[in-house]
Write an enzyme that holds these catalytic residues in place. Structure first.
Site, mmCIF file in Angstrom:
data_model
loop_
_atom_site.group_PDB
_atom_site.id
_atom_site.type_symbol
_atom_site.label_atom_id
_atom_site.label_comp_id
_atom_site.label_asym_id
_atom_site.label_seq_id
_atom_site.Cartn_x
_atom_site.Cartn_y
_atom_site.Cartn_z
ATOM 1 N N GLY A 10 -36.937 -29.885 8.716
ATOM 2 C CA GLY A 10 -37.500 -28.747 7.538
ATOM 3 C C GLY A 10 -36.340 -29.000 6.397
ATOM 4 O O GLY A 10 -35.456 -29.632 6.460
ATOM 5 N N TYR A 62 -41.154 -20.120 12.359
ATOM 6 C CA TYR A 62 -42.695 -20.174 11.943
ATOM 7 C C TYR A 62 -42.448 -19.553 10.525
ATOM 8 O O TYR A 62 -42.327 -18.347 10.376
ATOM 9 C CB TYR A 62 -43.437 -19.260 12.767
ATOM 10 C CG TYR A 62 -45.093 -19.440 12.635
ATOM 11 C CD1 TYR A 62 -45.837 -20.423 13.363
ATOM 12 C CD2 TYR A 62 -45.543 -18.903 11.526
ATOM 13 C CE1 TYR A 62 -47.292 -20.748 13.129
ATOM 14 C CE2 TYR A 62 -46.931 -18.982 11.237
ATOM 15 C CZ TYR A 62 -47.927 -19.895 12.167
ATOM 16 O OH TYR A 62 -48.961 -19.776 11.650
ATOM 17 N N THR A 63 -42.767 -20.264 9.456
ATOM 18 C CA THR A 63 -42.587 -19.854 8.136
ATOM 19 C C THR A 63 -43.775 -19.792 7.199
ATOM 20 O O THR A 63 -43.630 -19.273 6.049
ATOM 21 C CB THR A 63 -41.383 -21.092 7.186
ATOM 22 O OG1 THR A 63 -42.005 -22.170 7.457
ATOM 23 C CG2 THR A 63 -40.006 -20.887 8.202
ATOM 24 N N THR A 102 -34.804 -13.464 6.625
ATOM 25 C CA THR A 102 -35.254 -13.635 5.383
ATOM 26 C C THR A 102 -35.466 -12.218 4.686
ATOM 27 O O THR A 102 -35.215 -11.275 5.144
ATOM 28 C CB THR A 102 -37.045 -14.047 5.534
ATOM 29 O OG1 THR A 102 -37.830 -13.738 4.433
ATOM 30 C CG2 THR A 102 -37.593 -12.959 6.717
ATOM 31 N N ASP A 103 -35.655 -12.347 3.233
ATOM 32 C CA ASP A 103 -36.055 -11.147 2.460
ATOM 33 C C ASP A 103 -37.041 -10.235 2.871
ATOM 34 O O ASP A 103 -37.365 -9.182 2.369
ATOM 35 C CB ASP A 103 -35.730 -11.562 0.848
ATOM 36 C CG ASP A 103 -36.848 -12.616 0.579
ATOM 37 O OD1 ASP A 103 -37.293 -13.264 1.311
ATOM 38 O OD2 ASP A 103 -37.719 -12.265 -0.297
ATOM 39 N N TYR A 126 -45.001 -12.307 9.294
ATOM 40 C CA TYR A 126 -43.924 -12.877 9.103
ATOM 41 C C TYR A 126 -42.740 -12.206 9.223
ATOM 42 O O TYR A 126 -41.603 -12.363 9.980
ATOM 43 C CB TYR A 126 -44.138 -13.767 7.953
ATOM 44 C CG TYR A 126 -42.672 -14.623 7.578
ATOM 45 C CD1 TYR A 126 -42.261 -15.624 8.706
ATOM 46 C CD2 TYR A 126 -42.103 -14.270 6.540
ATOM 47 C CE1 TYR A 126 -40.999 -16.473 8.163
ATOM 48 C CE2 TYR A 126 -40.900 -15.024 6.116
ATOM 49 C CZ TYR A 126 -40.371 -15.967 6.960
ATOM 50 O OH TYR A 126 -39.168 -16.450 6.622
ATOM 51 N N TRP A 151 -36.889 -17.208 -0.978
ATOM 52 C CA TRP A 151 -37.531 -18.077 -1.840
ATOM 53 C C TRP A 151 -36.778 -19.463 -1.805
ATOM 54 O O TRP A 151 -36.652 -20.085 -2.817
ATOM 55 C CB TRP A 151 -37.448 -17.684 -2.991
ATOM 56 C CG TRP A 151 -38.273 -16.223 -3.408
ATOM 57 C CD1 TRP A 151 -38.790 -15.406 -2.478
ATOM 58 C CD2 TRP A 151 -38.694 -15.756 -4.742
ATOM 59 N NE1 TRP A 151 -39.244 -14.096 -3.204
ATOM 60 C CE2 TRP A 151 -39.384 -14.681 -4.309
ATOM 61 C CE3 TRP A 151 -39.053 -16.168 -5.886
ATOM 62 C CZ2 TRP A 151 -40.200 -13.654 -5.475
ATOM 63 C CZ3 TRP A 151 -39.524 -15.505 -6.912
ATOM 64 C CH2 TRP A 151 -40.122 -14.376 -6.495
#
Length: 283
Positions: A10, A62-63, A102-103, A126, A151
């Site tokens: 990734g 898993y994004t 994540t945010d 997610y 981001w």
């Protein structure tokens, strides 16, 4: 010191490979989804028994935010259940875990930068799966760093940065939303911070926010790319106030980095500065 990096194909994994080249005193093992799948518990157990890493940097996830809405079971299997097993293995083999979150664990209603102590309330699959993964780690082990970021972009892989560059090169009109406010984060900067944690062998474990400084909309991000590439007069760039997607997105998800700054004494570039630097680097 032996360091396992999962999900190394990734964009963050590739940034880690790029910046780890100079750290010759460390033994990095970069594993891809094909070589080490977090969801395969027996394979994970055998790997840890054989290699017994001192650190595990987990970049595997898993994004796909949109696809997660239709693949909830898979998203939770990768982002939560597999992370629970990973945390148990790290605890058993005394491996320090650095996990990327994540945010999107927040609902975006605060309208001020989110601190680590703020209440999580994910509004899509997610975000919910990533938050559950965080919870599994904090309830299983003590020697971990969970790093929430936002981001992410880089010169590697499929991301907003590369998409805008490609469309601009092909002179496609762009309609970019102004509905979300967050912080574009250069994955190279996050990779350097992660490597700093390893180099200093920090014991200030816990949950931290790390993104570039400042805030922007996706429109702001795209506009700066076009300006720096001298394409702003050639490409039709339109701001839109809608975001017609299946997955709900937090409208404001800027992260407060004061805890990381005070704990580690690091420098965090502004998102504009970091974006301009990468544009010059990639040419």
């Amino acid at each position: 010191m032996k360091i396992l990096v999962t999900g190394s194909n990734g964009q963050l994994g590739q940034c880690l490979q790029k910046h780890a080249k100079s750290l010759t005193s460390f033994d990095f093992k970069f594993e891809t989804l094909d070589s080490l799948n977090l969801t395969q518990e027996e394979a994970m157990k055998l790997y840890f028994e054989k290699h017994q890493p001192d650190f595990c940097i987990n970049c595997a996830a898993y994004t796909n935010v949109e696809a997660a809405e239709d693949n909830e079971d898979l998203a939770f299997q990768v982002n939560a259940k597999a992370i629970q097993n990973l945390a148990r293995l790290c605890e058993k083999f005394k491996t320090k875990l650095i996990h990327i979150s994540t945010d999107y664990v927040f609902d975006g209603l605060k309208n001020r930068p989110y601190h680590e102590s703020d209440k999580e309330n994910p509004i899509n699959v997610y975000g919910a799966s990533k938050f559950q993964g965080e919870t599994h780690i904090s309830s299983t082990m003590d020697t971990y760093f969970t790093l929430r970021t936002s981001w992410l972009y880089s010169e590697f892989g499929h991301n907003f940065f590369n998409t805008i560059l490609k469309k601009a090169k092909d002179q496609h009109p762009l309609n970019i939303t102004t509905e979300q406010i967050g912080t574009p984060t250069n994955a190279n900067d996050l990779a350097k911070f992660i490597l700093h944690l390893i180099q200093t062998d920090s014991t200030d474990y816990g949950l931290y926010h790390y993104s570039n400084n400042g805030e922007a909309t996706w429109y702001d991000f795209a506009r700066l790319i076009l300006e720096e590439k001298n394409l702003d007069q050639e490409i039709s760039l339109q701001a839109t106030f809608s975001y017609p997607t299946k997955a709900k997105r937090p409208k404001f998800s800027v992260l407060d980095k004061s805890k990381a700054l005070s704990t580690f004494g690091i420098e965090i570039p502004h998102w504009r500065e970091s974006l301009v630097h990468l544009l010059k680097e990639v040419g």
